[in-house]
Design an enzyme around this catalytic site. Structure first.
Site, PDB file in Angstrom:
ATOM      1  N   LEU A  39       6.471  -3.359   3.391  1.00 35.26           N
ATOM      2  CA  LEU A  39       5.954  -1.984   3.514  1.00 35.26           C
ATOM      3  C   LEU A  39       4.971  -1.632   2.395  1.00 35.26           C
ATOM      4  O   LEU A  39       5.081  -2.121   1.275  1.00 35.26           O
ATOM      5  CB  LEU A  39       7.119  -0.989   3.485  1.00 35.26           C
ATOM      6  CG  LEU A  39       8.166  -1.174   4.589  1.00 35.26           C
ATOM      7  CD1 LEU A  39       9.249  -0.101   4.474  1.00 35.26           C
ATOM      8  CD2 LEU A  39       7.543  -1.164   5.976  1.00 35.26           C
ATOM      9  N   HIS A  40       4.022  -0.771   2.734  1.00 27.59           N
ATOM     10  CA  HIS A  40       3.033  -0.296   1.768  1.00 27.59           C
ATOM     11  C   HIS A  40       2.741   1.171   2.098  1.00 27.59           C
ATOM     12  O   HIS A  40       3.348   1.754   3.014  1.00 27.59           O
ATOM     13  CB  HIS A  40       1.766  -1.159   1.818  1.00 27.59           C
ATOM     14  CG  HIS A  40       1.230  -1.348   3.202  1.00 27.59           C
ATOM     15  ND1 HIS A  40       0.665  -0.330   3.933  1.00 27.59           N
ATOM     16  CD2 HIS A  40       1.201  -2.449   4.012  1.00 27.59           C
ATOM     17  CE1 HIS A  40       0.291  -0.783   5.110  1.00 27.59           C
ATOM     18  NE2 HIS A  40       0.617  -2.067   5.200  1.00 27.59           N
ATOM     19  N   GLY A  42       0.491   2.605   3.662  1.00 22.02           N
ATOM     20  CA  GLY A  42       0.123   2.888   5.058  1.00 22.02           C
ATOM     21  C   GLY A  42       1.373   3.212   5.877  1.00 22.02           C
ATOM     22  O   GLY A  42       1.416   4.196   6.627  1.00 22.02           O
ATOM     23  N   HIS A  43       2.417   2.374   5.725  1.00 21.02           N
ATOM     24  CA  HIS A  43       3.673   2.640   6.442  1.00 21.02           C
ATOM     25  C   HIS A  43       4.268   3.975   5.988  1.00 21.02           C
ATOM     26  O   HIS A  43       4.782   4.747   6.796  1.00 21.02           O
ATOM     27  CB  HIS A  43       4.700   1.539   6.157  1.00 21.02           C
ATOM     28  CG  HIS A  43       4.292   0.181   6.638  1.00 21.02           C
ATOM     29  ND1 HIS A  43       3.951  -0.846   5.791  1.00 21.02           N
ATOM     30  CD2 HIS A  43       4.191  -0.327   7.894  1.00 21.02           C
ATOM     31  CE1 HIS A  43       3.651  -1.917   6.495  1.00 21.02           C
ATOM     32  NE2 HIS A  43       3.784  -1.638   7.766  1.00 21.02           N
ATOM     33  N   GLY A 153      -0.282   3.168  13.188  1.00 24.80           N
ATOM     34  CA  GLY A 153      -1.473   3.339  12.356  1.00 24.80           C
ATOM     35  C   GLY A 153      -2.743   3.000  13.122  1.00 24.80           C
ATOM     36  O   GLY A 153      -2.764   2.091  13.949  1.00 24.80           O
ATOM     37  N   SER A 191      -2.718  -3.394   4.261  1.00 31.12           N
ATOM     38  CA  SER A 191      -2.133  -4.297   5.247  1.00 31.12           C
ATOM     39  C   SER A 191      -1.107  -5.171   4.537  1.00 31.12           C
ATOM     40  O   SER A 191      -1.311  -5.562   3.372  1.00 31.12           O
ATOM     41  CB  SER A 191      -3.228  -5.195   5.836  1.00 31.12           C
ATOM     42  OG  SER A 191      -2.660  -6.320   6.467  1.00 31.12           O
ATOM     43  N   SER A 192      -0.034  -5.488   5.245  1.00 31.77           N
ATOM     44  CA  SER A 192       0.970  -6.385   4.653  1.00 31.77           C
ATOM     45  C   SER A 192       0.347  -7.741   4.337  1.00 31.77           C
ATOM     46  O   SER A 192       0.794  -8.450   3.433  1.00 31.77           O
ATOM     47  CB  SER A 192       2.133  -6.571   5.624  1.00 31.77           C
ATOM     48  OG  SER A 192       2.677  -5.312   5.942  1.00 31.77           O
TER      49      SER A 192
END
Ligand code: PAF
Length: 289
Positions: A39-40, A42-43, A153, A191-192
């Site tokens: 997770l980052h 964005g999530h 997203g 992005s992962s």
């Protein structure tokens, strides 16, 4: 030691259903963020959107094997459960659903979801079977969680379109929400897979965002010819010497069919390998007329 506000960790569909029934009994609107983990920010932006609209938030973490093709990165995809749960702690997520592979695809599983035209071009061409795997996993997860709204997203623009199509065609009761791309300070879309990049490749990866920015500038300056814009975008990407372009596409933002002239909302979409890491990004180009 895990913090108190860590979401409830659930691994089976049976337990998940019990929790969902209890949440529904309290007449709570359920928001759902499906993820593959690693997770980052964005999530987390999707989690925040779910929290804003709903009373009870579920996040799934499941690296879905059926959306990876042979030779793709399924086995090396980052699996960072402890760090993911730490990130979700404090975000107000109520439940983390983390099923094992065989909980989602039980022995004998033999039903697949095929979405039509939206799944064919772009990543549909480059990654045969990818959207069949995505649509099947998302439909299964939606059936398991039965959320009021699910959050995706815009970075995975085509995926969001495919899921919207599936939800409409199969009369799913869940509202599909699409949230803006979250970018690093230098513009690289989060992005992962960014974590695969070496520091030098990470620097070069900025060419994706630069080429999208150039496309926007050209349209603002009055350029309308899609081939001219795509050619200029390619030049920017090719500044990164190891960049391998899967596609640079200017397509209708609803049908994903190529356009010759920028006359309405047009999706500029890219898939580029930098140092063997495949990155995607996109933006909507709008002409004033
Ligand atoms: O975007 C993703 O992370 C995945 O494609 C999804 C939607 C969780 C399905 O596996």
């Amino acid at each position: 030691m895990r913090r108190q506000d860590t979401p409830k960790l659930v691994a089976t569909v049976a337990r998940l259903r019990e929790e969902i029934v209890a949440a529904r009994r309290g007449k709570r609107a359920i928001g759902f963020v499906p993820t593959m983990g690693a997770l980052h920010e964005g999530h987390l932006s999707l989690v925040r959107a779910a929290r804003n609209e709903c009373d009870y938030t579920v996040v799934s973490i499941f690296v879905n094997p059926s959306q990876f093709g042979p030779g793709e990165d399924f086995s090396k995809y980052p699996r960072t459960l402890e760090a993911d749960l730490d990130l979700l702690a404090g975000c107000g997520v109520d439940l983390a659903f983390v099923p094992a592979g065989e909980e989602v695809y039980r022995p004998g599983h033999d039903t697949w979801v095929e979405v039509g035209a939206a799944a064919e071009p772009l990543d549909g061409q480059c990654r045969p079977g990818h959207f069949r795997g995505v649509a099947t996993a998302v439909l299964k997860l939606l059936n398991m969680v039965q959320p009021d709204a699910a959050y995706f997203g815009q970075k995975d623009y085509q995926q969001a379109l495919v899921i919207r199509r599936m939800a409409a065609d199969l009369d799913l009761p869940t509202a599909i929400r699409v949230c803006p791309i979250v970018r690093e300070p230098d513009g690289l879309a989060m992005s992962s897979r960014n974590r695969y990049l070496t520091p030098a490749a990470r620097q070069r990866a900025i060419v994706l965002w630069k080429s999208l920015q150039l496309a926007g500038e050209l349209v603002e300056q009055g350029e309308r010819d899609a081939r001219t814009i795509a050619a200029r975008m390619r030049e920017v990407i090719e500044i990164a010497e190891d960049a391998r372009i899967d596609y640079v596409a200017l397509v209708d933002s609803e049908t994903l069919q190529p356009v010759e002239t920028i006359a309405g909302p047009t999706l500029a979409a890219l898939a580029v390998k930098i140092e063997n890491t495949r990155l995607i990004d996109n933006c909507i180009l709008k002409s004033e007329e």
